[in-house]
Write a protein that holds these residues in place. Structure first.
Motif, PDB file in Angstrom:
ATOM      1  N   UNK A  33       0.787  -1.119   0.127  1.00  0.00           N
ATOM      2  CA  UNK A  33      -0.018  -0.013   0.019  1.00  0.00           C
ATOM      3  C   UNK A  33       1.095   1.180   0.039  1.00  0.00           C
ATOM      4  N   UNK A  34       0.189   2.314  -0.628  1.00  0.00           N
ATOM      5  CA  UNK A  34       1.050   3.698  -0.631  1.00  0.00           C
ATOM      6  C   UNK A  34      -0.005   4.991  -0.751  1.00  0.00           C
ATOM      7  N   UNK A  35       0.695   5.952   0.172  1.00  0.00           N
ATOM      8  CA  UNK A  35      -0.286   7.035   0.149  1.00  0.00           C
ATOM      9  C   UNK A  35       0.483   7.967  -0.102  1.00  0.00           C
ATOM     10  N   UNK A  36       0.140   8.709  -1.246  1.00  0.00           N
ATOM     11  CA  UNK A  36       0.951   9.753  -1.883  1.00  0.00           C
ATOM     12  C   UNK A  36       1.104  10.800  -1.046  1.00  0.00           C
ATOM     13  N   UNK A  37       2.187  11.900  -1.199  1.00  0.00           N
ATOM     14  CA  UNK A  37       2.365  13.374  -0.810  1.00  0.00           C
ATOM     15  C   UNK A  37       1.114  14.048  -1.132  1.00  0.00           C
ATOM     16  N   UNK A  38       0.673  14.878  -0.110  1.00  0.00           N
ATOM     17  CA  UNK A  38      -0.222  15.893  -0.028  1.00  0.00           C
ATOM     18  C   UNK A  38      -0.111  16.565  -1.318  1.00  0.00           C
ATOM     19  N   UNK A  39      -1.450  16.612  -2.043  1.00  0.00           N
ATOM     20  CA  UNK A  39      -1.421  17.485  -3.237  1.00  0.00           C
ATOM     21  C   UNK A  39      -0.882  16.430  -4.514  1.00  0.00           C
ATOM     22  N   UNK A  40      -0.596  15.560  -4.536  1.00  0.00           N
ATOM     23  CA  UNK A  40       0.005  14.841  -5.570  1.00  0.00           C
ATOM     24  C   UNK A  40      -1.254  13.669  -5.959  1.00  0.00           C
ATOM     25  N   UNK A  94       1.963  -9.990 -16.024  1.00  0.00           N
ATOM     26  CA  UNK A  94       0.322  -9.567 -15.331  1.00  0.00           C
ATOM     27  C   UNK A  94       0.320 -10.157 -13.926  1.00  0.00           C
ATOM     28  N   UNK A  95       1.180 -10.945 -13.611  1.00  0.00           N
ATOM     29  CA  UNK A  95       1.190 -11.263 -12.120  1.00  0.00           C
ATOM     30  C   UNK A  95       0.980  -9.975 -11.458  1.00  0.00           C
ATOM     31  N   UNK A  96       1.450  -8.885 -11.663  1.00  0.00           N
ATOM     32  CA  UNK A  96       1.757  -7.549 -10.977  1.00  0.00           C
ATOM     33  C   UNK A  96       0.699  -6.722 -11.619  1.00  0.00           C
ATOM     34  N   UNK A  97      -0.128  -6.328 -10.536  1.00  0.00           N
ATOM     35  CA  UNK A  97      -1.400  -5.357 -10.558  1.00  0.00           C
ATOM     36  C   UNK A  97      -1.377  -4.561  -9.870  1.00  0.00           C
ATOM     37  N   UNK A  98      -2.413  -3.573 -10.097  1.00  0.00           N
ATOM     38  CA  UNK A  98      -2.525  -2.323  -8.967  1.00  0.00           C
ATOM     39  C   UNK A  98      -3.917  -1.862  -9.084  1.00  0.00           C
ATOM     40  N   UNK A  99      -3.791  -0.817  -8.261  1.00  0.00           N
ATOM     41  CA  UNK A  99      -5.226   0.081  -8.197  1.00  0.00           C
ATOM     42  C   UNK A  99      -4.833   1.530  -7.519  1.00  0.00           C
ATOM     43  N   UNK A 100      -5.815   2.393  -7.986  1.00  0.00           N
ATOM     44  CA  UNK A 100      -5.701   3.650  -7.331  1.00  0.00           C
ATOM     45  C   UNK A 100      -6.915   4.016  -6.778  1.00  0.00           C
ATOM     46  N   UNK A 101      -7.131   4.617  -5.811  1.00  0.00           N
ATOM     47  CA  UNK A 101      -8.479   4.936  -5.183  1.00  0.00           C
ATOM     48  C   UNK A 101      -8.828   6.424  -5.393  1.00  0.00           C
ATOM     49  N   UNK A 102     -10.061   6.731  -5.198  1.00  0.00           N
ATOM     50  CA  UNK A 102     -10.488   8.228  -5.236  1.00  0.00           C
ATOM     51  C   UNK A 102      -9.486   9.103  -4.489  1.00  0.00           C
ATOM     52  N   UNK A 103      -8.934   8.543  -3.237  1.00  0.00           N
ATOM     53  CA  UNK A 103      -8.249   9.567  -2.385  1.00  0.00           C
ATOM     54  C   UNK A 103      -6.586   9.606  -3.107  1.00  0.00           C
ATOM     55  N   UNK A 104      -6.384   9.128  -4.059  1.00  0.00           N
ATOM     56  CA  UNK A 104      -4.982   8.925  -4.796  1.00  0.00           C
ATOM     57  C   UNK A 104      -4.196   7.766  -4.142  1.00  0.00           C
ATOM     58  N   UNK A 105      -4.653   7.149  -2.980  1.00  0.00           N
ATOM     59  CA  UNK A 105      -3.742   6.130  -2.507  1.00  0.00           C
ATOM     60  C   UNK A 105      -3.753   5.049  -3.574  1.00  0.00           C
ATOM     61  N   UNK A 128       9.926  -2.673  -2.833  1.00  0.00           N
ATOM     62  CA  UNK A 128       8.914  -2.068  -3.743  1.00  0.00           C
ATOM     63  C   UNK A 128       8.689  -0.620  -3.483  1.00  0.00           C
ATOM     64  N   UNK A 129       9.074   0.430  -4.315  1.00  0.00           N
ATOM     65  CA  UNK A 129       8.757   1.612  -3.921  1.00  0.00           C
ATOM     66  C   UNK A 129       8.007   2.303  -4.630  1.00  0.00           C
ATOM     67  N   UNK A 130       7.166   3.157  -4.171  1.00  0.00           N
ATOM     68  CA  UNK A 130       6.062   3.925  -4.498  1.00  0.00           C
ATOM     69  C   UNK A 130       6.552   5.432  -4.736  1.00  0.00           C
ATOM     70  N   UNK A 131       6.257   6.048  -5.728  1.00  0.00           N
ATOM     71  CA  UNK A 131       6.582   7.312  -6.047  1.00  0.00           C
ATOM     72  C   UNK A 131       5.564   8.175  -6.370  1.00  0.00           C
ATOM     73  N   UNK A 132       5.083   9.337  -5.808  1.00  0.00           N
ATOM     74  CA  UNK A 132       3.884  10.289  -6.170  1.00  0.00           C
ATOM     75  C   UNK A 132       4.514  11.443  -6.830  1.00  0.00           C
ATOM     76  N   UNK A 133       3.493  12.079  -7.510  1.00  0.00           N
ATOM     77  CA  UNK A 133       3.909  13.370  -8.284  1.00  0.00           C
ATOM     78  C   UNK A 133       2.607  13.949  -8.592  1.00  0.00           C
ATOM     79  N   UNK A 134       2.856  15.095  -9.188  1.00  0.00           N
ATOM     80  CA  UNK A 134       1.558  16.002  -9.601  1.00  0.00           C
ATOM     81  C   UNK A 134       1.652  15.666 -11.239  1.00  0.00           C
ATOM     82  N   UNK A 135       0.464  15.120 -11.761  1.00  0.00           N
ATOM     83  CA  UNK A 135       0.435  14.797 -13.093  1.00  0.00           C
ATOM     84  C   UNK A 135       1.091  15.539 -14.178  1.00  0.00           C
TER      85      UNK A 135
END
Lengths: 112, 111
Positions: free
Chosen positions: A22-29, A62-73, A89-96
Motif C-alpha cells: 500500500x502507498x499513500x501519496x504526498x499531499x497534493x499529488x 500480468x502477475x503484477x497489478x495495481x489499483x488507485x483509489x479516489x483519494x489517490x492512494x 518495492x518503491x512507491x513514488x508520487x507526483x503531480x500529473x
C-alpha cells in the motif's frame, strides 16, 4: 507534510502466495508510480496510475497489478509469488505531468 | 530514453566539492537530464534536472555541456550525509514517470 508513506515496511511470503502493498501519496499529488529494486540494482519501473487507471506499464508480467483509489492512494498486488520477486518495492508520487517524483521508503518483500 | 554512463564509484573529502560525471551521448533534443540519489535503505531522492542550461538549487548544481552529450552534478560542499548512490537519468519531457535507473555512482564522502 507526511510525504509518501508505504506499508508494510517488511514482509515475508512463500512461493505461490499473493501480496498487497500500500502507498499513500504526498499531499497534493495525484499520480502514483511503482518501482521494483532488486538487491544491488537500480529501481525498475512497474507501472503508473492516474485518475484510477493504469497509464503506463514497464516490462512486468500480468502477475503484477495495481489499483488507485479516489483519494489517490494506491495498491500493488503480486500474485503467484516467485523467489525472484524478492525486492524492495518503491512507491513514488507526483503531480500529473509536472515536477519530480517523491519516493517512499519502500516495502521490502522476501519470498521464501 | 537515452542511455547514460556513470563511473561505478567515487570518493570525495568532506567539505570539498563532489563532481559526478554522466555521459549521455545519444540524448535527443527533447530529453531532460535528471539526477536522483539513494541513501542506503531509503527511497531515491530528487536532486535536480535540466534541459539545456545549467541549473542550481539548494542541493546542487547541474552543468550540461553545449552539445548536451554529457553533464556534471556538483555538490559544492560534500558532507558525510551525502554518501549515497547517485543516478543520472535521461527522460523525455518534464514530469516523466517511467524513469530508467542504471547502477549509478556510489559516492563515498570521507572525513
Amino acid at each position: 507534510d507526511a510525504g509518501v508513506t508505504q506499508s508494510p515496511t517488511h514482509l515475508i511470503k512463500t512461493r505461490g502466495q499473493q501480496v498487497t502493498l500500500r502507498c499513500s501519496p504526498k499531499s497534493g499529488h495525484d499520480t502514483v508510480s511503482w518501482y521494483q529494486q532488486a538487491l544491488g540494482q537500480g529501481p525498475q519501473f512497474i507501472f503508473q496510475y492516474y485518475e484510477e487507471e493504469e497509464r503506463q506499464r514497464g516490462n512486468f508480467p500480468d502477475r503484477f497489478s495495481g489499483h488507485q483509489f479516489p483519494n489517490y492512494s494506491s495498491e500493488l498486488n503480486v500474485n503467484a509469488l516467485l523467489l525472484g520477486d524478492s525486492a524492495l518495492y518503491l512507491c513514488a508520487s507526483s503531480i500529473h505531468r509536472a515536477g519530480e517524483l517523491f519516493f517512499g521508503e519502500g516495502s521490502r518483500l522476501t519470498v521464501l | 530514453d537515452a542511455k547514460t554512463t556513470q563511473p561505478p564509484s567515487m570518493d570525495c573529502a568532506e567539505g570539498r566539492a563532489a563532481n559526478l560525471p554522466c555521459n549521455h551521448s545519444t540524448i535527443s533534443g527533447n530529453e531532460y537530464v535528471y539526477w536522483y540519489r539513494q541513501i542506503h535503505s531509503q527511497g531515491p531522492q530528487y536532486i535536480i534536472h535540466g534541459l539545456k542550461n545549467n541549473e542550481t538549487n539548494e542541493m546542487a548544481s547541474l552543468i550540461i555541456t553545449e552539445d548536451r552529450k554529457s553533464s556534471t552534478l556538483i555538490l559544492p560542499h560534500a558532507t558525510l550525509r551525502d554518501t549515497a548512490v547517485y543516478y543520472c537519468i535521461v527522460t523525455r519531457g518534464a514530469g516523466s514517470y517511467q524513469l530508467t535507473f542504471g547502477k549509478g555512482t556510489k559516492l563515498s564522502v570521507i572525513p
